[in-house]
Design an enzyme around this catalytic site. Structure first.
Site, PDB file in Angstrom:
ATOM      1  N   THR A  97       8.468  -3.364  -4.005  1.00 39.02           N
ATOM      2  CA  THR A  97       6.901  -3.582  -4.251  1.00 39.02           C
ATOM      3  C   THR A  97       6.593  -4.268  -5.595  1.00 39.02           C
ATOM      4  O   THR A  97       7.370  -3.830  -6.561  1.00 39.02           O
ATOM      5  CB  THR A  97       6.069  -2.329  -3.981  1.00 39.02           C
ATOM      6  OG1 THR A  97       4.697  -2.410  -4.490  1.00 39.02           O
ATOM      7  CG2 THR A  97       6.900  -1.233  -4.802  1.00 39.02           C
ATOM      8  N   ASP A  98       5.394  -4.651  -5.701  1.00 38.13           N
ATOM      9  CA  ASP A  98       5.080  -5.541  -7.073  1.00 38.13           C
ATOM     10  C   ASP A  98       4.671  -4.336  -7.996  1.00 38.13           C
ATOM     11  O   ASP A  98       4.675  -4.448  -9.096  1.00 38.13           O
ATOM     12  CB  ASP A  98       3.995  -6.686  -6.922  1.00 38.13           C
ATOM     13  CG  ASP A  98       2.934  -6.014  -6.263  1.00 38.13           C
ATOM     14  OD1 ASP A  98       2.925  -5.094  -5.543  1.00 38.13           O
ATOM     15  OD2 ASP A  98       1.952  -6.933  -6.189  1.00 38.13           O
ATOM     16  N   GLU A  99       4.381  -2.976  -7.587  1.00 37.54           N
ATOM     17  CA  GLU A  99       3.851  -1.990  -8.223  1.00 37.54           C
ATOM     18  C   GLU A  99       4.735  -1.385  -9.246  1.00 37.54           C
ATOM     19  O   GLU A  99       4.470  -0.582  -9.909  1.00 37.54           O
ATOM     20  CB  GLU A  99       3.105  -0.935  -7.127  1.00 37.54           C
ATOM     21  CG  GLU A  99       2.185  -1.494  -6.259  1.00 37.54           C
ATOM     22  CD  GLU A  99       1.375  -0.525  -5.575  1.00 37.54           C
ATOM     23  OE1 GLU A  99       1.287   0.872  -5.782  1.00 37.54           O
ATOM     24  OE2 GLU A  99       0.854  -0.682  -4.387  1.00 37.54           O
TER      25      GLU A  99
ATOM     26  N   LYS B 251       9.854   3.885  -5.965  1.00 42.38           N
ATOM     27  CA  LYS B 251      10.278   2.696  -5.719  1.00 42.38           C
ATOM     28  C   LYS B 251      11.077   1.930  -6.781  1.00 42.38           C
ATOM     29  O   LYS B 251      12.266   1.371  -6.617  1.00 42.38           O
ATOM     30  CB  LYS B 251       9.200   1.612  -5.369  1.00 42.38           C
ATOM     31  CG  LYS B 251       8.568   2.025  -4.111  1.00 42.38           C
ATOM     32  CD  LYS B 251       9.683   1.911  -2.689  1.00 42.38           C
ATOM     33  CE  LYS B 251       9.695   0.774  -2.473  1.00 42.38           C
ATOM     34  NZ  LYS B 251      10.813   0.472  -0.926  1.00 42.38           N
TER      35      LYS B 251
ATOM     36  N   TYR C  36       4.573   7.082  -6.280  1.00 43.75           N
ATOM     37  CA  TYR C  36       5.180   6.029  -5.339  1.00 43.75           C
ATOM     38  C   TYR C  36       5.696   5.020  -6.053  1.00 43.75           C
ATOM     39  O   TYR C  36       6.697   4.662  -5.763  1.00 43.75           O
ATOM     40  CB  TYR C  36       3.987   5.371  -4.555  1.00 43.75           C
ATOM     41  CG  TYR C  36       4.229   4.108  -3.704  1.00 43.75           C
ATOM     42  CD1 TYR C  36       5.389   4.025  -2.860  1.00 43.75           C
ATOM     43  CD2 TYR C  36       3.773   2.994  -4.012  1.00 43.75           C
ATOM     44  CE1 TYR C  36       5.666   2.843  -2.264  1.00 43.75           C
ATOM     45  CE2 TYR C  36       4.046   1.819  -3.553  1.00 43.75           C
ATOM     46  CZ  TYR C  36       5.128   1.601  -2.425  1.00 43.75           C
ATOM     47  OH  TYR C  36       5.659   0.606  -1.988  1.00 43.75           O
TER      48      TYR C  36
HETATM   49  P1  TYD Z   1      -3.860   0.338  -0.562  1.00 47.14           P
HETATM   50  O1  TYD Z   1      -4.300  -0.301   0.583  1.00 47.14           O
HETATM   51  O2  TYD Z   1      -3.789   1.662  -0.710  1.00 47.14           O
HETATM   52  O3  TYD Z   1      -2.829  -0.363  -1.418  1.00 47.14           O
HETATM   53  P2  TYD Z   1      -2.289  -0.299  -2.822  1.00 47.14           P
HETATM   54  O4  TYD Z   1      -2.801   0.809  -3.601  1.00 47.14           O
HETATM   55  O5  TYD Z   1      -0.892   0.028  -2.824  1.00 47.14           O
HETATM   56  O6  TYD Z   1      -2.616  -1.777  -3.686  1.00 47.14           O
HETATM   57  O7  TYD Z   1      -5.531  -0.089  -1.440  1.00 47.14           O
HETATM   58  C1  TYD Z   1      -5.784  -1.248  -1.806  1.00 47.14           C
HETATM   59  C2  TYD Z   1      -6.774  -1.256  -2.808  1.00 47.14           C
HETATM   60  O8  TYD Z   1      -7.978  -0.875  -2.184  1.00 47.14           O
HETATM   61  C3  TYD Z   1      -6.674  -0.434  -4.080  1.00 47.14           C
HETATM   62  O9  TYD Z   1      -6.975  -0.844  -5.228  1.00 47.14           O
HETATM   63  C4  TYD Z   1      -7.373   0.800  -3.930  1.00 47.14           C
HETATM   64  C5  TYD Z   1      -8.361   0.391  -2.820  1.00 47.14           C
HETATM   65  N1  TYD Z   1      -8.724   1.385  -1.703  1.00 47.14           N
HETATM   66  C6  TYD Z   1     -10.125   1.922  -1.796  1.00 47.14           C
HETATM   67  O10 TYD Z   1     -10.922   1.473  -2.635  1.00 47.14           O
HETATM   68  N2  TYD Z   1     -10.640   2.844  -1.015  1.00 47.14           N
HETATM   69  C7  TYD Z   1      -9.600   3.398   0.042  1.00 47.14           C
HETATM   70  O11 TYD Z   1     -10.074   4.266   0.790  1.00 47.14           O
HETATM   71  C8  TYD Z   1      -8.295   2.950   0.130  1.00 47.14           C
HETATM   72  C9  TYD Z   1      -7.037   3.270   0.729  1.00 47.14           C
HETATM   73  C10 TYD Z   1      -7.867   1.964  -1.067  1.00 47.14           C
END
Ligand code: TYD
Length: 289
Positions: free
Chosen positions: A70-72, A99, A95
Site C-alpha cells: 500500500t501507499d500508506e 505493511k 495497519y
Molecule cells: P478508507 O476507505 O478506510 O481507506 P484508507 O483509510 O485506507 O484511506 O477511508 C478512506 C477515507 O475516508 C479516509 O480518509 C477515512 C475516510 N472515512 C470516513 O470519513 N468515514 C468512514 O466511515 C470511513 C470508513 C472512512
C-alpha cells in the site's frame, strides 16, 4: 497463537510463483485490534517467505515472490507532492506499520537469500466486491438504507482512487515484466477530498435510486476524526509507466458509476456480508445509529 509454519501446500503443488495479496487491510480495525494485523500481515508474510524459500532453495532463478502493498507505508503528505518509490517509509497506523514491516521482510529475503522478489505499493482501490468497511461500499450501503454517513473530522483528507481492474492489470504487468528487487508505485492520478467524493457519490446514488437530487445529502454526519488520520496520499506512478508501460485505463466517472451499479445490482451480496459479525463491528465502530 499458532505460529507453526506449514509448508504442506507448497510441497504438494510446488508453486513456482507467489502473488501475495492476503492481508488485514482496514485502518480502523487495526486501531481496534493491532495484534491481528501484526499476526496476519507480518507473521503471515514471514511464513509465506519461509515456505517459498524452503521449496525454492535449490533453484530460485525462475521463481517469483510478488508482494502487494500500500501507499500508506510512506506516511502522509501535505497539500503538495507525491510518493515515489524512494520516499522513506513513515507509517502511522498499526495497519500501515504492519505493511511496512512485511515490505521490509520481502526486501530482506531478496537481499539476504537471493529470493527473486518484487513489491508494488498502490493507492486506494474502489470497485465491485469491496467489503463495506471501506469508505465507498460502506457509504453506498448506508445511502441505500437511509443511514447516517459518518464523515471523519471535516472530510478534508485526500485520497487517490484507482479502479480495482486497473490495479489487477498493473499486477499482471509487474508480475510478468517487473525487475527483481524493485518496487513499483501504482496510482490512479485521481485525487479527491473525502467530502467532495462523498457528495459525488450521493449525486449518483440519488440518481440511480430515483430520489430527488440532493435528498441523501441530509445523511452526512460529521463524527470524531480517526486517530492518526493521514491527511493526504498521492502517488507518482511515472516509473511504472515509463519502464513497464502501465497507466490507468478506466476514467473515474465511468468506474464510479459502474461501482454504484454493481452494488445496487448485488443487494443480496451486500445483505450477506453485512449480516452477522458485521453488525457487531458496525455498532462498535459507529454506535447503533
Ligand atoms: P478508507 O476507505 O478506510 O481507506 P484508507 O483509510 O485506507 O484511506 O477511508 C478512506 C477515507 O475516508 C479516509 O480518509 C477515512 C475516510 N472515512 C470516513 O470519513 N468515514 C468512514 O466511515 C470511513 C470508513 C472512512
Amino acid at each position: 497463537m499458532d505460529l507453526v509454519i506449514k509448508f504442506n501446500l507448497f510441497q504438494q503443488y510446488q508453486f513456482e510463483a507467489v502473488i501475495h495479496l492476503a492481508a488485514e487491510s482496514h485502518v480502523d480495525r487495526s486501531i481496534a485490534s493491532p495484534l491481528d494485523f501484526i499476526y496476519t500481515n507480518i507473521v503471515g508474510t514471514a511464513n509465506l517467505l519461509n515456505a517459498a524459500r524452503a521449496i525454492w532453495a535449490d533453484n530460485m532463478n525462475d521463481k517469483r515472490f510478488y508482494h502487494i502493498s500500500t501507499d500508506e507505508v510512506y506516511g502522509a503528505l501535505g497539500a503538495t507532492g507525491a510518493f515515489v518509490e524512494t520516499t522513506p517509509y513513515a507509517p502511522h497506523s498499526p495497519y500501515s506499520a504492519s505493511k511496512a514491516s512485511s515490505d521490509h521482510l520481502v526486501r530482506a529475503y531478496h537481499d539476504t537469500f537471493g529470493m527473486p522478489n518484487v513489491i508494488s505499493n498502490c493507492s486506494n482501490n474502489y470497485g465491485p466486491n469491496q467489503f463495506p468497511e471501506k469508505l465507498i461500499p460502506l457509504f453506498i450501503n448506508n445511502i441505500l438504507h437511509n443511514k447516517p454517513l459518518p464523515v471523519y473530522g471535516q472530510g478534508l483528507n485526500v485520497r487517490d482512487w484507482l479502479y480495482v481492474e486497473d490495479h489487477a492489470k498493473a499486477i499482471d504487468v509487474i508480475f510478468h515484466k517487473g525487475k527483481n528487487g524493485e518496487t513499483y508505485n501504482i496510482g490512479g492520478n485521481n485525487e479527491w477530498k473525502n467530502i467532495d467524493l462523498i457528495k459525488n457519490l450521493i449525486q449518483i446514488m440519488d440518481e440511480e435510486l430515483g430520489r430527488p437530487e440532493g435528498t441523501s445529502l441530509a445523511l452526512i454526519t460529521y463524527v470524531k476524526d480517526r486517530a492518526g488520520h493521514d491527511l493526504r496520499y498521492a502517488i507518482d506512478a511515472t516509473k511504472l509507466k515509463t519502464e513497464l508501460g502501465w497507466e490507468p485505463s478506466i476514467k473515474f466517472t465511468e468506474g464510479f458509476r459502474l461501482t454504484v451499479k454493481w452494488y445496487l445490482n448485488n443487494e443480496q451480496w451486500l445483505k450477506n456480508v453485512t449480516s452477522g459479525n458485521y453488525q457487531k463491528y458496525y455498532e462498535a465502530m459507529y454506535g447503533n445509529r
